[in-house]
Design an enzyme around this catalytic site. Sequence first.
Site, PDB file in Angstrom:
ATOM      1  N   HIS A  54      28.116 -22.181   2.705  1.00 46.77           N
ATOM      2  CA  HIS A  54      27.741 -23.364   3.789  1.00 46.77           C
ATOM      3  C   HIS A  54      28.766 -24.397   3.522  1.00 46.77           C
ATOM      4  CE1 HIS A  54      24.527 -24.516   0.719  1.00 46.77           C
ATOM      5  NE2 HIS A  54      25.645 -25.667   0.551  1.00 46.77           N
TER       6      HIS A  54
HETATM    7  P1  TYD Z   1      19.652 -22.639  -0.240  1.00 49.60           P
HETATM    8  O1  TYD Z   1      20.300 -23.875   0.729  1.00 49.60           O
HETATM    9  O2  TYD Z   1      19.693 -21.473   0.727  1.00 49.60           O
HETATM   10  O3  TYD Z   1      20.300 -22.578  -1.551  1.00 49.60           O
HETATM   11  P2  TYD Z   1      21.998 -22.125  -1.746  1.00 49.60           P
HETATM   12  O4  TYD Z   1      22.841 -23.109  -0.932  1.00 49.60           O
HETATM   13  O5  TYD Z   1      21.939 -22.151  -3.170  1.00 49.60           O
HETATM   14  O6  TYD Z   1      21.909 -20.852  -1.413  1.00 49.60           O
HETATM   15  O7  TYD Z   1      18.141 -23.358  -0.425  1.00 49.60           O
HETATM   16  C1  TYD Z   1      17.252 -22.380  -1.047  1.00 49.60           C
HETATM   17  C2  TYD Z   1      15.882 -23.070  -0.601  1.00 49.60           C
HETATM   18  O8  TYD Z   1      15.553 -24.404  -1.386  1.00 49.60           O
HETATM   19  C3  TYD Z   1      15.778 -23.518   0.917  1.00 49.60           C
HETATM   20  O9  TYD Z   1      14.442 -23.183   1.291  1.00 49.60           O
HETATM   21  C4  TYD Z   1      15.803 -24.957   0.678  1.00 49.60           C
HETATM   22  C5  TYD Z   1      15.578 -25.486  -0.512  1.00 49.60           C
HETATM   23  N1  TYD Z   1      16.024 -26.321  -1.048  1.00 49.60           N
HETATM   24  C6  TYD Z   1      15.529 -27.652  -1.613  1.00 49.60           C
HETATM   25  O10 TYD Z   1      14.009 -27.803  -0.913  1.00 49.60           O
HETATM   26  N2  TYD Z   1      15.975 -28.753  -2.027  1.00 49.60           N
HETATM   27  C7  TYD Z   1      17.406 -28.668  -2.523  1.00 49.60           C
HETATM   28  O11 TYD Z   1      17.714 -29.617  -2.890  1.00 49.60           O
HETATM   29  C8  TYD Z   1      17.938 -27.315  -2.181  1.00 49.60           C
HETATM   30  C9  TYD Z   1      19.391 -27.239  -2.629  1.00 49.60           C
HETATM   31  C10 TYD Z   1      17.325 -26.396  -1.376  1.00 49.60           C
END
Ligand code: TYD
Length: 138
Positions: A54
């Site tokens: 992303h």
């Molecule tokens: P995600 O965005 O998929 O992680 P990455 O970018 O590492 O692939 O996030 C995984 C889950 O965690 C999603 O349900 C959102 C949650 N999340 C939070 O609640 N707080 C945060 O600071 C982050 C980074 C993710």
Amino acid sequence: MDPKSPRVSYVEFSPFTDSRGQLVSIEENVSVPFPIARIYYLCGTPGGSRRGDHAHKTLRQVAVAVAGSCETTLDEGAGEVTVTLNGRDRGILIEPGVWHTMHTFSEDCVLLVLADQPYEEEDYIRDYDEFLRWIQRA
Ligand code: TYD
């Protein structure tokens, strides 16, 4: 990494090292160039797993592998660059508008991320074609 990129750069931390080991201190507005609103870390990442995939519209963040290693592929809309994160004394500053993917995690990798904003899903661009359109307008 393109050293001329305004959106991606390395951030160096100076460890305090003595016979007891190393201590690395990270202070907001000093060792990272922003106030720290949020800290999270990635760990227990199975081999072959990809994270990120992303870009952010406004978020600034620094990622540092405090244990183990991983690779980060960065794309500002004009080709990819992959860098290895494997040092506790060096992080990568990712500014807004960079499509980033973390992969090739070592089993013991702990990737610490310091961010300048709370978690806001609205700040994410999760569709690559939308990212390309966004970056052309930015
Ligand atoms: P995600 O965005 O998929 O992680 P990455 O970018 O590492 O692939 O996030 C995984 C889950 O965690 C999603 O349900 C959102 C949650 N999340 C939070 O609640 N707080 C945060 O600071 C982050 C980074 C993710």
